[in-house]
Design a protein around this motif. Sequence first.
Motif, PDB file in Angstrom:
ATOM      1  N   LEU A  73       0.828  -1.201   0.000  1.00 50.61           N
ATOM      2  CA  LEU A  73       0.000   0.000   0.000  1.00 50.61           C
ATOM      3  C   LEU A  73       0.865   1.255   0.000  1.00 50.61           C
ATOM      4  CD1 LEU A  73      -2.911   1.207   0.280  1.00 50.61           C
ATOM      5  CD2 LEU A  73      -2.518   1.168   2.757  1.00 50.61           C
ATOM      6  N   ASN A  74       1.879   1.255   0.828  1.00 52.32           N
ATOM      7  CA  ASN A  74       2.766   2.412   0.903  1.00 52.32           C
ATOM      8  C   ASN A  74       3.527   2.615  -0.405  1.00 52.32           C
ATOM      9  OD1 ASN A  74       5.891   3.259   1.950  1.00 52.32           O
ATOM     10  ND2 ASN A  74       4.194   4.546   2.602  1.00 52.32           N
ATOM     11  N   LYS A  75       3.913   1.520  -1.033  1.00 50.26           N
ATOM     12  CA  LYS A  75       4.664   1.624  -2.287  1.00 50.26           C
ATOM     13  C   LYS A  75       3.777   2.140  -3.412  1.00 50.26           C
ATOM     14  CE  LYS A  75       7.713  -1.035  -5.321  1.00 50.26           C
ATOM     15  NZ  LYS A  75       8.386  -2.337  -5.554  1.00 50.26           N
ATOM     16  N   VAL A  76       2.511   1.711  -3.407  1.00 53.25           N
ATOM     17  CA  VAL A  76       1.601   2.073  -4.494  1.00 53.25           C
ATOM     18  C   VAL A  76       1.112   3.512  -4.382  1.00 53.25           C
ATOM     19  CG1 VAL A  76      -0.646   1.589  -5.524  1.00 53.25           C
ATOM     20  CG2 VAL A  76       0.892  -0.296  -4.934  1.00 53.25           C
ATOM     21  N   CYS A  77       0.690   3.882  -3.164  1.00 54.63           N
ATOM     22  CA  CYS A  77       0.067   5.207  -3.031  1.00 54.63           C
ATOM     23  C   CYS A  77       0.827   6.156  -2.109  1.00 54.63           C
ATOM     24  CB  CYS A  77      -1.379   5.068  -2.555  1.00 54.63           C
ATOM     25  SG  CYS A  77      -1.533   4.443  -0.878  1.00 54.63           S
ATOM     26  N   GLY A  78       1.926   5.689  -1.530  1.00 57.93           N
ATOM     27  CA  GLY A  78       2.719   6.566  -0.685  1.00 57.93           C
ATOM     28  C   GLY A  78       2.100   6.862   0.656  1.00 57.93           C
ATOM     29  N   ARG A  79       1.128   6.041   1.091  1.00 61.83           N
ATOM     30  CA  ARG A  79       0.484   6.262   2.391  1.00 61.83           C
ATOM     31  C   ARG A  79       0.538   4.981   3.215  1.00 61.83           C
ATOM     32  NH1 ARG A  79      -5.328   8.806   1.615  1.00 61.83           N
ATOM     33  NH2 ARG A  79      -5.023   9.253   3.835  1.00 61.83           N
ATOM     34  N   HIS A  80       0.609   5.138   4.503  1.00 59.06           N
ATOM     35  CA  HIS A  80       0.651   3.998   5.406  1.00 59.06           C
ATOM     36  C   HIS A  80      -0.775   3.570   5.772  1.00 59.06           C
ATOM     37  CE1 HIS A  80       4.932   4.631   5.844  1.00 59.06           C
ATOM     38  NE2 HIS A  80       4.711   5.895   6.147  1.00 59.06           N
ATOM     39  N   HIS A  81      -0.921   2.319   6.185  1.00 60.61           N
ATOM     40  CA  HIS A  81      -2.263   1.812   6.456  1.00 60.61           C
ATOM     41  C   HIS A  81      -2.959   2.579   7.573  1.00 60.61           C
ATOM     42  CE1 HIS A  81      -0.091  -0.413   9.644  1.00 60.61           C
ATOM     43  NE2 HIS A  81      -1.245  -0.411  10.273  1.00 60.61           N
ATOM     44  N   TRP A  82      -2.184   3.092   8.549  1.00 57.65           N
ATOM     45  CA  TRP A  82      -2.827   3.794   9.653  1.00 57.65           C
ATOM     46  C   TRP A  82      -3.382   5.159   9.240  1.00 57.65           C
ATOM     47  CZ3 TRP A  82       2.410   2.207  10.254  1.00 57.65           C
ATOM     48  CH2 TRP A  82       3.354   3.177   9.924  1.00 57.65           C
ATOM     49  N   GLU A  83      -2.949   5.644   8.074  1.00 54.10           N
ATOM     50  CA  GLU A  83      -3.489   6.913   7.593  1.00 54.10           C
ATOM     51  C   GLU A  83      -4.921   6.764   7.079  1.00 54.10           C
ATOM     52  OE1 GLU A  83      -0.569   9.561   5.474  1.00 54.10           O
ATOM     53  OE2 GLU A  83       0.590   7.687   5.395  1.00 54.10           O
ATOM     54  N   PHE A  84      -5.381   5.525   6.940  1.00 53.25           N
ATOM     55  CA  PHE A  84      -6.747   5.271   6.478  1.00 53.25           C
ATOM     56  C   PHE A  84      -7.689   4.945   7.627  1.00 53.25           C
ATOM     57  CE2 PHE A  84      -3.958   4.404   2.925  1.00 53.25           C
ATOM     58  CZ  PHE A  84      -4.614   4.974   1.841  1.00 53.25           C
ATOM     59  N   LEU A  85      -7.202   5.046   8.863  1.00 52.74           N
ATOM     60  CA  LEU A  85      -8.020   4.665  10.008  1.00 52.74           C
ATOM     61  C   LEU A  85      -8.923   5.788  10.495  1.00 52.74           C
ATOM     62  CD1 LEU A  85      -5.335   2.707  12.078  1.00 52.74           C
ATOM     63  CD2 LEU A  85      -7.108   1.768  10.577  1.00 52.74           C
ATOM     64  N   GLY A  86      -8.716   6.992  10.011  1.00 56.29           N
ATOM     65  CA  GLY A  86      -9.548   8.114  10.436  1.00 56.29           C
ATOM     66  C   GLY A  86      -9.157   8.681  11.787  1.00 56.29           C
ATOM     67  N   GLN A  87      -8.020   8.252  12.324  1.00 64.06           N
ATOM     68  CA  GLN A  87      -7.557   8.775  13.608  1.00 64.06           C
ATOM     69  C   GLN A  87      -6.540   9.893  13.386  1.00 64.06           C
ATOM     70  OE1 GLN A  87      -6.411   4.589  14.980  1.00 64.06           O
ATOM     71  NE2 GLN A  87      -6.949   5.554  16.928  1.00 64.06           N
ATOM     72  N   PRO A  88      -6.522  10.899  14.278  1.00 63.54           N
ATOM     73  CA  PRO A  88      -5.468  11.920  14.187  1.00 63.54           C
ATOM     74  C   PRO A  88      -4.099  11.267  14.325  1.00 63.54           C
ATOM     75  CG  PRO A  88      -7.183  12.558  15.746  1.00 63.54           C
ATOM     76  CD  PRO A  88      -7.444  11.128  15.394  1.00 63.54           C
ATOM     77  N   ILE A  89      -3.124  11.790  13.608  1.00 58.36           N
ATOM     78  CA  ILE A  89      -1.762  11.255  13.666  1.00 58.36           C
ATOM     79  C   ILE A  89      -0.874  12.238  14.420  1.00 58.36           C
ATOM     80  CG2 ILE A  89       0.251  10.550  12.326  1.00 58.36           C
ATOM     81  CD1 ILE A  89      -1.613   9.618  10.137  1.00 58.36           C
ATOM     82  N   VAL A  90      -0.265  11.752  15.473  1.00 55.64           N
ATOM     83  CA  VAL A  90       0.641  12.554  16.297  1.00 55.64           C
ATOM     84  C   VAL A  90       2.065  12.148  15.958  1.00 55.64           C
ATOM     85  CG1 VAL A  90       1.391  13.065  18.647  1.00 55.64           C
ATOM     86  CG2 VAL A  90      -1.058  12.751  18.148  1.00 55.64           C
ATOM     87  N   ARG A  91       2.868  13.079  15.485  1.00 57.43           N
ATOM     88  CA  ARG A  91       4.235  12.782  15.063  1.00 57.43           C
ATOM     89  C   ARG A  91       5.234  13.593  15.871  1.00 57.43           C
ATOM     90  NH1 ARG A  91       4.421  10.424   9.774  1.00 57.43           N
ATOM     91  NH2 ARG A  91       2.407  10.512   8.691  1.00 57.43           N
ATOM     92  N   GLU A  92       6.242  12.931  16.403  1.00 58.52           N
ATOM     93  CA  GLU A  92       7.379  13.631  16.957  1.00 58.52           C
ATOM     94  C   GLU A  92       8.241  14.101  15.787  1.00 58.52           C
ATOM     95  OE1 GLU A  92      10.755  12.634  20.287  1.00 58.52           O
ATOM     96  OE2 GLU A  92      10.501  11.198  18.634  1.00 58.52           O
ATOM     97  N   PRO A  93       8.718  15.345  15.785  1.00 56.88           N
ATOM     98  CA  PRO A  93       9.579  15.805  14.689  1.00 56.88           C
ATOM     99  C   PRO A  93      10.788  14.894  14.521  1.00 56.88           C
ATOM    100  CG  PRO A  93       8.902  17.653  16.066  1.00 56.88           C
ATOM    101  CD  PRO A  93       8.463  16.412  16.778  1.00 56.88           C
ATOM    102  N   SER A  94      11.065  14.484  13.298  1.00 59.06           N
ATOM    103  CA  SER A  94      12.139  13.523  13.061  1.00 59.06           C
ATOM    104  C   SER A  94      13.517  14.084  13.377  1.00 59.06           C
ATOM    105  CB  SER A  94      12.097  13.040  11.605  1.00 59.06           C
ATOM    106  OG  SER A  94      12.276  14.135  10.717  1.00 59.06           O
ATOM    107  N   GLU A  95      13.688  15.410  13.310  1.00 62.51           N
ATOM    108  CA  GLU A  95      15.004  16.000  13.536  1.00 62.51           C
ATOM    109  C   GLU A  95      15.104  16.739  14.866  1.00 62.51           C
ATOM    110  OE1 GLU A  95      15.993  18.372  10.182  1.00 62.51           O
ATOM    111  OE2 GLU A  95      16.158  16.664   8.812  1.00 62.51           O
ATOM    112  N   ASP A  96      14.061  16.673  15.678  1.00 65.99           N
ATOM    113  CA  ASP A  96      14.097  17.335  16.988  1.00 65.99           C
ATOM    114  C   ASP A  96      13.427  16.436  18.016  1.00 65.99           C
ATOM    115  OD1 ASP A  96      14.100  18.946  19.193  1.00 65.99           O
ATOM    116  OD2 ASP A  96      13.190  20.685  18.224  1.00 65.99           O
ATOM    117  N   HIS A  97      14.252  15.795  18.845  1.00 66.41           N
ATOM    118  CA  HIS A  97      13.742  14.890  19.872  1.00 66.41           C
ATOM    119  C   HIS A  97      13.719  15.549  21.250  1.00 66.41           C
ATOM    120  CE1 HIS A  97      14.596  10.938  17.454  1.00 66.41           C
ATOM    121  NE2 HIS A  97      13.825  11.795  16.811  1.00 66.41           N
ATOM    122  N   SER A  98      13.608  16.863  21.274  1.00 66.41           N
ATOM    123  CA  SER A  98      13.464  17.567  22.543  1.00 66.41           C
ATOM    124  C   SER A  98      12.140  17.194  23.187  1.00 66.41           C
ATOM    125  CB  SER A  98      13.497  19.079  22.329  1.00 66.41           C
ATOM    126  OG  SER A  98      14.675  19.484  21.687  1.00 66.41           O
TER     127      SER A  98
END
Length: 294
Positions: A73-98
Amino acid sequence: MIRVVMLGRLGNNLFQYAFGRVLAEKYNVPLLMDGSWFNGRTWPFVESFRRLPGVVEGKAKVVRPFSLGSRVLNKVCGRHHWEFLGQPIVREPSEDHSFDRRLLDSPGNCVVLGFFQSPLYFSAIDPVLRRELATDGLGLETGFEALADRLREPSSVAVHVRRSDYVGNRDVARLDHDYYLRAMNRIRESVRGARFHVFSDDPVWCSGVFNGRDVSVNEHSDPFAPLVDLHLMSLASHHIIANSTFSWWGAWLGTKPGQQVLMPDVWFERGIHAPIEEKLLEGWQLMPVRSGSS
């Protein structure tokens, strides 16, 4: 429901679990640890995680939904399966782990991605986590009974050396033998009769570097059974750790009165901002990575 996407290996997974448990406790909702990005070769890392009391008791459920399908799925459409769950996605910044206190106000129904490598995220439930992550009683000392007895001595020091994926990696701070030798000498000044027990993914290198009469190198280091080394390290009275989450948890699990922990004063060399003071616990000391540093 809190869905935490498991990234990295056991040390990272423990920080992710701790962050997820804080949110699950806050909102009184289930916690899912999503191991969908582990393949057949690396799944044993997750199996070790599943042995911990908190998971066994149902404080978190480990799921592995359609790993191959997720990758396609990620290879075909560039999205992860959890992006289709309808839940908000909380991301820690990849370059700032403060440490970011605002992440603790994430919604009670979300997908969580990040590493959250600071005890500041879970200090409020520290006693709960110590019970849920305890490695005692899991049978991990079988075959290592004599070593376990030596590690329980008041003069024992667990030394963790990580090399396999760090050598040649310019993004992580390089800890050479000088860092460890200086740390050992500092411990010798305050711990009478100190005995150093070295744990590493490269015991051959360690045997060639640490050859004092008060130093022994543990030959066991199975990357697919990390709980054994984690538990054994936790038995020690004192710790010299690497810039490694696995190393950090060994010292955290080994918290006891009079414990001394020496930790490198740099975690990442470049690429990721991660204030080292946000990884310190009370009583832990920073050890300069480079000789002569203040």
